[in-house]
Design a protein around this motif. Structure first.
Motif, PDB file in Angstrom:
ATOM      1  N   GLU A 125     -10.470  -0.752   7.340  1.00 53.37           N
ATOM      2  CA  GLU A 125      -9.234  -0.228   7.918  1.00 53.37           C
ATOM      3  C   GLU A 125      -8.017  -0.779   7.171  1.00 53.37           C
ATOM      4  O   GLU A 125      -7.083  -0.052   6.845  1.00 53.37           O
ATOM      5  N   VAL A 126      -8.034  -2.063   6.878  1.00 48.95           N
ATOM      6  CA  VAL A 126      -6.937  -2.683   6.142  1.00 48.95           C
ATOM      7  C   VAL A 126      -6.875  -2.130   4.720  1.00 48.95           C
ATOM      8  O   VAL A 126      -5.802  -1.783   4.211  1.00 48.95           O
ATOM      9  N   LEU A 127      -8.041  -2.032   4.073  1.00 51.11           N
ATOM     10  CA  LEU A 127      -8.094  -1.513   2.706  1.00 51.11           C
ATOM     11  C   LEU A 127      -7.534  -0.106   2.624  1.00 51.11           C
ATOM     12  O   LEU A 127      -6.780   0.231   1.704  1.00 51.11           O
ATOM     13  N   SER A 128      -7.865   0.721   3.592  1.00 54.40           N
ATOM     14  CA  SER A 128      -7.390   2.099   3.592  1.00 54.40           C
ATOM     15  C   SER A 128      -5.869   2.156   3.642  1.00 54.40           C
ATOM     16  O   SER A 128      -5.239   2.929   2.922  1.00 54.40           O
ATOM     17  N   MET A 129      -5.268   1.330   4.487  1.00 54.64           N
ATOM     18  CA  MET A 129      -3.798   1.323   4.578  1.00 54.64           C
ATOM     19  C   MET A 129      -3.158   0.871   3.273  1.00 54.64           C
ATOM     20  O   MET A 129      -2.134   1.407   2.846  1.00 54.64           O
ATOM     21  N   VAL A 130      -3.792  -0.091   2.610  1.00 50.63           N
ATOM     22  CA  VAL A 130      -3.272  -0.582   1.332  1.00 50.63           C
ATOM     23  C   VAL A 130      -3.389   0.482   0.250  1.00 50.63           C
ATOM     24  O   VAL A 130      -2.441   0.758  -0.496  1.00 50.63           O
ATOM     25  N   VAL A 131      -4.560   1.102   0.161  1.00 51.11           N
ATOM     26  CA  VAL A 131      -4.818   2.094  -0.887  1.00 51.11           C
ATOM     27  C   VAL A 131      -3.851   3.271  -0.790  1.00 51.11           C
ATOM     28  O   VAL A 131      -3.324   3.753  -1.798  1.00 51.11           O
ATOM     29  N   PHE A 132      -3.583   3.716   0.431  1.00 53.77           N
ATOM     30  CA  PHE A 132      -2.714   4.882   0.590  1.00 53.77           C
ATOM     31  C   PHE A 132      -1.232   4.524   0.626  1.00 53.77           C
ATOM     32  O   PHE A 132      -0.390   5.418   0.662  1.00 53.77           O
ATOM     33  N   ALA A 133      -0.921   3.243   0.603  1.00 53.59           N
ATOM     34  CA  ALA A 133       0.449   2.767   0.413  1.00 53.59           C
ATOM     35  C   ALA A 133       1.470   3.496   1.278  1.00 53.59           C
ATOM     36  O   ALA A 133       2.495   3.993   0.800  1.00 53.59           O
ATOM     37  N   GLY A 134       1.186   3.589   2.577  1.00 56.31           N
ATOM     38  CA  GLY A 134       2.118   4.225   3.494  1.00 56.31           C
ATOM     39  C   GLY A 134       2.036   5.733   3.552  1.00 56.31           C
ATOM     40  O   GLY A 134       2.788   6.369   4.297  1.00 56.31           O
ATOM     41  N   ARG A 135       1.125   6.320   2.772  1.00 53.98           N
ATOM     42  CA  ARG A 135       1.009   7.783   2.752  1.00 53.98           C
ATOM     43  C   ARG A 135      -0.260   8.275   3.426  1.00 53.98           C
ATOM     44  O   ARG A 135      -0.638   9.430   3.261  1.00 53.98           O
ATOM     45  N   ARG A 136      -0.925   7.404   4.186  1.00 51.60           N
ATOM     46  CA  ARG A 136      -2.200   7.797   4.778  1.00 51.60           C
ATOM     47  C   ARG A 136      -2.041   8.956   5.746  1.00 51.60           C
ATOM     48  O   ARG A 136      -2.780   9.938   5.675  1.00 51.60           O
ATOM     49  N   ARG A 137      -1.070   8.858   6.645  1.00 48.77           N
ATOM     50  CA  ARG A 137      -0.905   9.934   7.627  1.00 48.77           C
ATOM     51  C   ARG A 137      -0.533  11.248   6.944  1.00 48.77           C
ATOM     52  O   ARG A 137      -1.056  12.309   7.308  1.00 48.77           O
TER      53      ARG A 137
END
Length: 208
Positions: A19-31
């Motif tokens: 979950e943390v990795l996903s937020m980092v990888v998408f750099a605020g653009r996940r949503r």
């Protein structure tokens, strides 16, 4: 979802770390990125949606929201820790999660209006990937839609080295160009390809 390095048979653990990795990888653009996937899939109020390889359920929850009112979303993943995390963080009456594999879906024929999957196809073992696509076809109703999004490998030498070192050869050499022909082989029509965000290759198709 983006699972990192797989364990046996493509199963991924370490749900909280993911979950943390996903937020980092998408750099605020996940949503924004995953909202784009929901839009590409055409999820509408009243739809029944299946998310294959749901991980901790981020895309599943967005699909459930888009299917409201009257619709629902089910996420399946082979990893019990991932499903547990998804249930705790995003489960609800219209957003549920189950342990399951893409090549052996438990749903009856024609259950869903839409099937989505993000960053999971490359985790399905190659020897059963064709069976998984057949299963997607089976559980969709006639006229149902599928949207598969997977990692598009970088072309630059340095970037490829970094991806290989951090995520493994499966992502570094991920053959996303095979997804569209495999959907066609499974019986889908109106197969189209597009991009979402900087590294997602998307394939959309319709069950006749």
């Amino acid at each position: 979802m983006l699972h990192g390095k797989p364990g046996a048979n493509g199963v991924i653990g370490h749900a909280r770390a993911y979950e943390v990795l996903s937020m980092v990888v998408f750099a605020g653009r996940r949503r924004r990125t995953f909202g784009r996937l929901v839009a590409l899939a055409g999820v509408a109020p009243g739809d029944r949606v299946l998310d294959i390889g749901c991980g901790p359920g981020y895309l599943t929850a967005l699909a459930a929201a888009a299917a409201a009112p009257g619709g629902s979303a089910v996420g399946v993943d082979p990893s019990e820790p991932m499903v547990g995390q998804a249930r705790r963080r995003r489960g609800g009456p219209h957003c549920t999660f189950e342990v399951g594999r893409a090549e052996a879906l438990a749903a009856p024929d024609g259950t869903f209006d839409v099937v989505v999957s993000s960053l999971a196809v490359h985790h399905i073992p190659e020897e059963v990937r064709g069976t998984a696509f057949d299963e997607v076809f089976r559980v969709l109703r006639p006229g149902g839609r599928v949207l598969l999004a997977d990692f598009r490998p970088p072309r630059g030498r340095l970037a490829r080295h970094l991806v290989g070192a951090t995520a493994g050869a499966g992502m570094r050499d991920n053959p996303v160009e095979r997804i569209a022909p495999m959907l066609t082989g499974a019986g889908f029509t109106a197969v189209t390809e597009s991009a979402a965000g900087p590294f997602l290759h998307c394939v959309r198709a319709v069950k006749p």
